[in-house]
Scaffold this motif. Sequence first.
Motif, short mmCIF file in Angstrom:
data_model
loop_
_atom_site.label_atom_id
_atom_site.label_comp_id
_atom_site.label_asym_id
_atom_site.label_seq_id
_atom_site.Cartn_x
_atom_site.Cartn_y
_atom_site.Cartn_z
N ASN A 9 -16.78 -42.66 -3.90
CA ASN A 9 -16.12 -41.35 -3.84
C ASN A 9 -15.05 -41.31 -2.75
O ASN A 9 -13.97 -40.76 -2.95
N TRP A 13 -11.09 -40.85 -3.83
CA TRP A 13 -10.36 -39.66 -3.40
C TRP A 13 -9.39 -39.95 -2.27
O TRP A 13 -8.35 -39.30 -2.15
N ASN A 69 -15.67 -25.85 -5.51
CA ASN A 69 -16.18 -27.19 -5.25
C ASN A 69 -17.70 -27.16 -5.05
O ASN A 69 -18.21 -27.21 -3.95
N HIS A 73 -19.65 -28.81 -10.63
CA HIS A 73 -18.34 -29.23 -11.11
C HIS A 73 -18.04 -30.70 -10.80
O HIS A 73 -16.96 -31.18 -11.14
N LYS A 74 -18.99 -31.41 -10.20
CA LYS A 74 -18.71 -32.77 -9.77
C LYS A 74 -18.40 -33.70 -10.94
O LYS A 74 -17.61 -34.64 -10.80
N TRP A 76 -16.60 -33.14 -13.30
CA TRP A 76 -15.22 -32.92 -13.74
C TRP A 76 -14.19 -33.38 -12.72
O TRP A 76 -12.99 -33.28 -12.98
N HIS A 77 -14.64 -33.91 -11.59
CA HIS A 77 -13.71 -34.21 -10.52
C HIS A 77 -12.64 -35.22 -10.92
O HIS A 77 -11.46 -35.06 -10.61
N ILE A 80 -10.15 -33.58 -13.06
CA ILE A 80 -9.28 -32.71 -12.26
C ILE A 80 -8.13 -33.54 -11.65
O ILE A 80 -6.97 -33.14 -11.70
N VAL A 118 -5.82 -29.54 -5.40
CA VAL A 118 -6.49 -30.84 -5.48
C VAL A 118 -6.65 -31.47 -4.12
O VAL A 118 -7.66 -32.12 -3.86
N THR A 121 -9.72 -30.04 -2.61
CA THR A 121 -10.90 -30.63 -3.27
C THR A 121 -11.12 -32.05 -2.76
O THR A 121 -12.25 -32.44 -2.44
N ILE A 125 -14.42 -33.49 -0.67
CA ILE A 125 -15.28 -34.54 -1.22
C ILE A 125 -15.32 -35.74 -0.28
O ILE A 125 -16.39 -36.32 -0.05
#
Length: 201
Positions: A9, A13, A69, A73-74, A76-77, A80, A118, A121, A125
């Motif tokens: 992750n 990200w 967040n 919804h994780k 869908w990250h 996104i 974004v 987000t 994360i």
Amino acid sequence: MVSAYTNQNVIRWSFWWAFATCGQVQVFSYVQILWKEIDPSDESFYNGAVEAIATLLGAGSAMFAGIANTSHHKKWHMWILTVCSLFMGTFIIISSLTHSVWVAYAMYILFAISYFFVITTASAIVAENLADDSFGLIFGINTLAALVLQAILTLVVVTDTGYGLGPREQFFVYGCYYIVVAIMYFGAVFLRMLFKKPPRV
């Protein structure tokens, strides 16, 4: 730091954070030159207002990202990242092609809203996957990576040492840059779905 960059992750990200911030710095730095290119007779009366609106709505989208967040919804990250990168690239390309400064203003505002949503987000994360003593170091490395990429992009696209493109051509390149990022993340999503193990019966 080593343990942070073994977390998928954080890597996923942080990669987007660096690339998106690089593009955002370019767009924010050169957008007023583009507006002048689109409408040479424009006296820039509205440029400051557009910047203010973009900042205000961007702050609103960042607040919404913080609220949205959640663990629900994780899944869908990655989508996104993909969809927002595609939208951001599209907004910039439209700005590079339009002959209406008002359309360019609208595209800039939509770009800012998408970016701040974004990036908030992404920051959340990355932060939730770090140890408390790693925050400054990891975000510092991400910022350094973004600035190195931005310097390279400026050298290649803007300066006479590189291609020395005009404002419209520069923004077309920046738009394509975000679309390439979207394609990369779509490929990652597709591969994840392709190789995902089916649940055991």
